[in-house]
Scaffold this active site. Structure first.
Site, PDB file in Angstrom:
ATOM      1  N   ASP A   1       8.595  -3.312  -5.217  1.00  0.00           N
ATOM      2  CA  ASP A   1       8.551  -4.155  -4.024  1.00  0.00           C
ATOM      3  C   ASP A   1       9.581  -5.265  -4.149  1.00  0.00           C
ATOM      4  OD1 ASP A   1       6.967  -4.444  -1.547  1.00  0.00           O
ATOM      5  OD2 ASP A   1       5.351  -3.666  -2.784  1.00  0.00           O
TER       6      ASP A   1
ATOM      7  N   ASP B   1       9.744  -5.836   1.582  1.00  0.00           N
ATOM      8  CA  ASP B   1       8.653  -6.433   2.348  1.00  0.00           C
ATOM      9  C   ASP B   1       9.207  -7.215   3.551  1.00  0.00           C
ATOM     10  OD1 ASP B   1       5.728  -7.143   2.338  1.00  0.00           O
ATOM     11  OD2 ASP B   1       6.543  -9.164   2.178  1.00  0.00           O
TER      12      ASP B   1
ATOM     13  N   GLU C   1      10.276  -2.547   5.258  1.00  0.00           N
ATOM     14  CA  GLU C   1       9.090  -2.756   6.097  1.00  0.00           C
ATOM     15  C   GLU C   1       9.566  -3.595   7.286  1.00  0.00           C
ATOM     16  OE1 GLU C   1       4.566  -4.546   5.848  1.00  0.00           O
ATOM     17  OE2 GLU C   1       6.192  -5.632   4.867  1.00  0.00           O
TER      18      GLU C   1
ATOM     19  N   HIS D   1      -1.479  -0.194   1.713  1.00  0.00           N
ATOM     20  CA  HIS D   1      -2.290  -1.313   1.208  1.00  0.00           C
ATOM     21  C   HIS D   1      -2.661  -2.315   2.301  1.00  0.00           C
ATOM     22  CE1 HIS D   1       1.778  -2.796   1.360  1.00  0.00           C
ATOM     23  NE2 HIS D   1       1.345  -4.028   1.205  1.00  0.00           N
ATOM     24  N   ASP D   2      -2.001  -2.241   3.460  1.00  0.00           N
ATOM     25  CA  ASP D   2      -2.286  -3.157   4.571  1.00  0.00           C
ATOM     26  C   ASP D   2      -3.049  -2.487   5.710  1.00  0.00           C
ATOM     27  OD1 ASP D   2      -1.065  -5.427   3.537  1.00  0.00           O
ATOM     28  OD2 ASP D   2       0.903  -4.940   4.369  1.00  0.00           O
TER      29      ASP D   2
END
Length: 554
Positions: free
Chosen positions: A98, A199, A256, A328-329
């Protein structure tokens, strides 16, 4: 067609805190991941996307970083990381980490310096503004509730934080900040990592002047999103990043990018523009959202199909798609798009069939391969800052608790973050201590150990899908043609590449549905590559059982 390893791969996403705890402190760690690399290899995935493991005070589960070149104590040491990377490469698994550079932690040394005085050399590493007539500099609301501005007494100014108050936004207009980021990226690439998942990377350029956002009659805050997403200099920054760093290594990048449409997406992933390889867009993830994430509406299959085909068409031969139905979100895919009770196994396999036979790189989120489901905890058991802040804000506005809990059960991020269910022992074999987040109570029925003992389990179905992808280039590179576009039960399409053709037929619901193959396809003489029910005879007309999936090689 430009062939690349990251187009042909399958990614397994690890949320380290919830994966496997090796030392009994209740928190997943690097040594726990090393223990389970053979499990991931056995599944067939050949790329791991590892959630943030950098040093962090953990206000937002590691997405608030105070040292980009060190490892969070709870996760282990840099020596553990080096061993993890070596063990992964030994098994031909690539590592994507990440990259969290829209914001840092307020405990990062840059911010500690930045807040000391207005003339500190690090002041412009962040976005500081004076009050406006006794109020914050503008009316934007944060993703995590409240204002995006936090007042700092030391210098009598506010700093911007699109997320938590402990996640101040970096000032990308400052060339020094960009160079610091590029140096840090080179540090990890020189260690041997194979890519970055970036991210909220499309939020790094804000509209100059930071004007107020539009505000509805009942809104507490203005909408700053259109003034921060896909901002005026974002492509300039990413092209610079590509020139300075990315182009120098054989790596994979995925951005993302909330709030992109297909036309905007092309600017990020068109190979000629030299920015990113692929991105995560969230149009499908908003399919059941009304007025915001927590306002849940029913979704229709035709909408689902239209979104998927629109994105395929837009990026075809110009960019590349990422395929995911949870992360994960996001809530667990089988609870959201399938049926996590009566048809949990069938619907999980059907959704996997869709993900792994569409064009793009599939992402498997940990636990998805055994059909893990959403949870329904009491509010006191949730740990996610987004859930906690939303619940507090809405309760204060008088929204009934039952209504809020319904939304949290459906959409809360902790649905995906409950520990992996390894076996039926206490705490699902995740830890010998007290887990940081409660384990889903269904772990005795749903766990890795029982999945590996059952030849018809979801795990082995995923394994077979991944194997088929390696054996048939049509699954990776084939063109898509839609069928039955207006049908609200069946999702059917063909894939064609060179001399190979596939027919994919999926029943998305719990009622039977009749399917007739078009005349040009002779299913009688086709080869059935995979199905989630037993099929004893091939013919051109058949009834699909609840959540049935079939893939034919024509």
């Amino acid at each position: 067609m430009n062939k690349k390893w990251w187009k042909e791969g399958v990614v397994y996403q690890i949320y380290p805190r919830s994966f496997k705890d090796s030392n009994g402190d209740g928190i997943g760690d690097i040594r726990g991941i090393i223990e389970k690399l053979d499990y991931i290899k056995n599944l067939g995935t050949n790329i791991i996307w590892l959630g943030p493991i950098y040093k962090s005070p953990n206000d937002d589960n590691g997405y608030d970083i105070c040292d980009y070149r060190d490892i969070m104590n709870e996760f282990g040491t840099m020596a553990d990381f080096d061993e993890l990377l070596k063990e992964m490469h030994k098994r031909d698994i690539k590592l994507v980490m990440d990259l969290v550079v829209n914001h840092s932690s307020d405990e990062h040394k840059w911010f500690v310096e930045s807040r000391k005085s207005k003339d500190n050399p690090y002041r412009d590493y962040y976005i500081w503004r004076k009050a406006k007539e006794g109020n914050p500099p503008n009316n934007w609301g944060s993703f995590f509730s409240g204002s995006v501005w936090k007042y700092d007494e030391t210098t009598d100014e506010y700093f911007l934080h699109l997320f938590s108050k402990k996640q101040p936004d970096l000032n990308w207009e400052n060339k020094k900040v960009r160079n610091e980021v590029y140096d840090m990226m080179k540090f990890w690439f020189d260690k041997g990592i194979d890519g970055f998942r970036m991210d909220v990377i499309n939020l790094i350029s804000k509209v100059p002047g930071l004007p107020d956002g539009t505000k509805g009659e009942n809104d507490l805050y203005g909408n700053g999103f259109p003034l921060t997403a896909n901002g005026p200099r974002v492509h300039e920054y990413l092209q610079e990043m590509n020139r300075e760093v990315l182009s120098k290594y054989d790596i994979m990048t995925v951005g993302e990018t909330p709030g992109v449409d297909p036309e905007t997406a092309k600017l990020y992933v068109n190979e000629d523009r030299k920015e990113l390889n692929m991105l995560f867009q969230f149009e499908l993830m908003d399919i059941d959202s009304g007025n915001g994430k927590w306002d849940i509406r029913p979704w229709k299959l035709t909408t689902f199909k239209n979104i998927m085909y629109k994105w395929y068409e837009a990026l075809k031969e110009q960019g590349w798609n990422s395929l995911f139905l949870n992360n994960h979100d996001q809530p667990r895919l089988v609870s959201r798009f399938g049926n996590d009770k009566e048809y949990r196994v069938e619907s999980a396999k059907m959704l996997a069939t869709f993900l792994h036979t569409w064009q793009g790189t599939p992402y498997i989120y940990q636990g998805e391969e055994i059909g893990m489901t959403n949870v329904q905890f009491d509010i006191s058991d949730y740990k996610d800052i987004e859930i906690i802040n939303m619940f507090k804000e809405k309760t204060e506005q008088g929204v009934p608790k039952e209504e809020l809990m319904k939304s949290i059960y459906a959409k809360g991020r902790d649905n995906a973050r409950t520990p992996i269910q390894w076996d039926a022992s206490e705490n699902a074999g995740f830890t010998t201590g007290a887990p940081w987040l409660r384990v889903n109570p269904n772990y005795k029925e749903i766990n890795v150990e029982s999945a590996l003992k059952d030849k018809d389990s979801i795990f082995y179905y995923y394994q077979k899908l991944i194997k088929l992808r390696k054996e048939h280039e049509v699954i990776v590179y084939g063109d898509i043609n839609m069928m039955l576009e207006e049908d609200e039960k069946i999702f059917a399409y063909t894939r064609k590449f060179e001399n190979e053709s596939l027919l994919v037929v999926l029943n998305f619901f719990d009622k039977e549905a009749a399917f007739t193959a078009p005349k040009k396809f002779d299913v009688n003489n086709a080869k059935l590559l995979i199905s989630n029910y037993e099929i004893h005879e091939l013919n051109n007309n058949f009834i699909l059982r609840p959540y049935e999936a079939r893939v034919y090689k024509i």
